[in-house]
Design an enzyme around this catalytic site. Structure first.
Site, short mmCIF file in Angstrom:
data_model
loop_
_atom_site.label_atom_id
_atom_site.label_comp_id
_atom_site.label_asym_id
_atom_site.label_seq_id
_atom_site.Cartn_x
_atom_site.Cartn_y
_atom_site.Cartn_z
N LYS A 86 -39.07 -18.00 22.23
CA LYS A 86 -37.69 -18.02 22.91
C LYS A 86 -37.86 -18.16 24.32
O LYS A 86 -37.01 -18.40 25.01
CB LYS A 86 -36.72 -17.14 22.51
CG LYS A 86 -36.31 -16.95 20.81
CD LYS A 86 -35.06 -16.32 20.87
CE LYS A 86 -35.22 -14.71 21.10
NZ LYS A 86 -33.91 -14.00 20.77
N LYS A 89 -38.88 -15.71 25.90
CA LYS A 89 -38.31 -14.51 26.63
C LYS A 89 -39.29 -13.28 26.68
O LYS A 89 -40.24 -13.29 25.52
CB LYS A 89 -37.06 -13.88 25.82
CG LYS A 89 -35.81 -14.51 26.15
CD LYS A 89 -34.69 -13.74 25.35
CE LYS A 89 -33.35 -13.88 25.80
NZ LYS A 89 -32.29 -13.21 25.16
N1 C2G Z 1 -24.18 -10.85 24.17
C1 C2G Z 1 -22.95 -10.57 24.54
N2 C2G Z 1 -22.58 -10.37 25.98
C2 C2G Z 1 -23.35 -10.24 26.75
C3 C2G Z 1 -24.83 -10.46 26.49
C4 C2G Z 1 -25.12 -10.86 25.01
O1 C2G Z 1 -21.82 -10.84 23.61
N3 C2G Z 1 -23.19 -9.87 28.24
C5 C2G Z 1 -24.54 -11.33 22.61
C6 C2G Z 1 -25.09 -12.65 22.74
O2 C2G Z 1 -24.31 -13.73 22.54
C7 C2G Z 1 -25.93 -12.47 21.28
C8 C2G Z 1 -26.31 -11.02 21.34
O3 C2G Z 1 -25.38 -10.40 22.16
O4 C2G Z 1 -24.78 -12.87 20.18
C9 C2G Z 1 -27.65 -10.48 21.67
O5 C2G Z 1 -27.95 -11.27 22.84
P1 C2G Z 1 -29.47 -11.34 23.26
O6 C2G Z 1 -30.19 -10.26 23.20
O7 C2G Z 1 -29.51 -12.18 24.46
O8 C2G Z 1 -29.79 -12.56 22.14
P2 C2G Z 1 -30.21 -14.30 22.20
O9 C2G Z 1 -31.42 -14.01 23.12
O10 C2G Z 1 -28.91 -14.85 22.60
O11 C2G Z 1 -31.05 -14.40 20.82
O12 C2G Z 1 -31.35 -16.44 16.48
C10 C2G Z 1 -30.66 -16.13 17.51
C11 C2G Z 1 -31.32 -15.45 18.90
O13 C2G Z 1 -32.02 -14.56 18.48
C12 C2G Z 1 -30.27 -15.03 19.72
#
Ligand code: C2G
Length: 136
Positions: free
Chosen positions: A44, A46
């Protein structure tokens, strides 16, 4: 028993993540989190501060989370939805539209993202404060 699933990296766990997980759990009775492995995070683009095991420990301590499974690739969601008998798939709305194809297998819900906080912002704020302190 309505079963809900969501996916993510959940690094440097913060209240935006908790807000998402609480609302996801409110949609059903059992919440599974597909937690991105360190290897999938690389795919990803990350690099998480905490390892998969450390992030898993944190998530399992959250009262809204019932089970944590590894998220190893983009393709596993359909298999997970079928094998875990998922009724509702949930993601933050930064992903709006990206997973609509899963409507063939379960309800897809995008929840509003908590805009003012993010793992990236936390890292940048700390970096800024540290560099400011070093200048004094
Ligand atoms: N999230 C949120 N508010 C934030 C940060 C994150 O609501 N301020 C939500 C994101 O929208 C996501 C979840 O928390 O639904 C996890 O966020 P991340 O760890 O950034 O995940 P991401 O990198 O978006 O990976 O297959 C899907 C991916 O693995 C999602």
């Amino acid at each position: 028993m309505r079963r809900v699933i969501t996916y993510g990296t959940f690094d440097l766990l913060h209240y935006g993540h908790i807000h998402l997980l609480r609302r996801a759990k409110q949609l059903g009775d059992y919440l599974i989190v597909g937690l991105s492995t360190d290897e999938f995070n690389e795919m990803k683009g990350k690099k998480s501060y905490f390892s998969y095991e450390q992030r898993k420990l944190l998530l399992e301590a959250i009262k809204y989370v019932d089970e944590v499974i590894p998220e190893e690739n983009w393709e596993q969601k359909v298999r997970d939805i079928l094998s875990y008998s998922i009724d509702i798939f949930v993601m933050g709305d930064d992903w709006r539209g990206k997973f609509d194809f899963l409507n063939n297998y379960c309800q897809v819900v995008y929840l509003q993202r908590t805009v003012e906080v993010s793992t990236t912002k936390i890292k940048m704020d700390i970096q800024r404060d540290v560099s400011f302190l070093c200048q004094e």
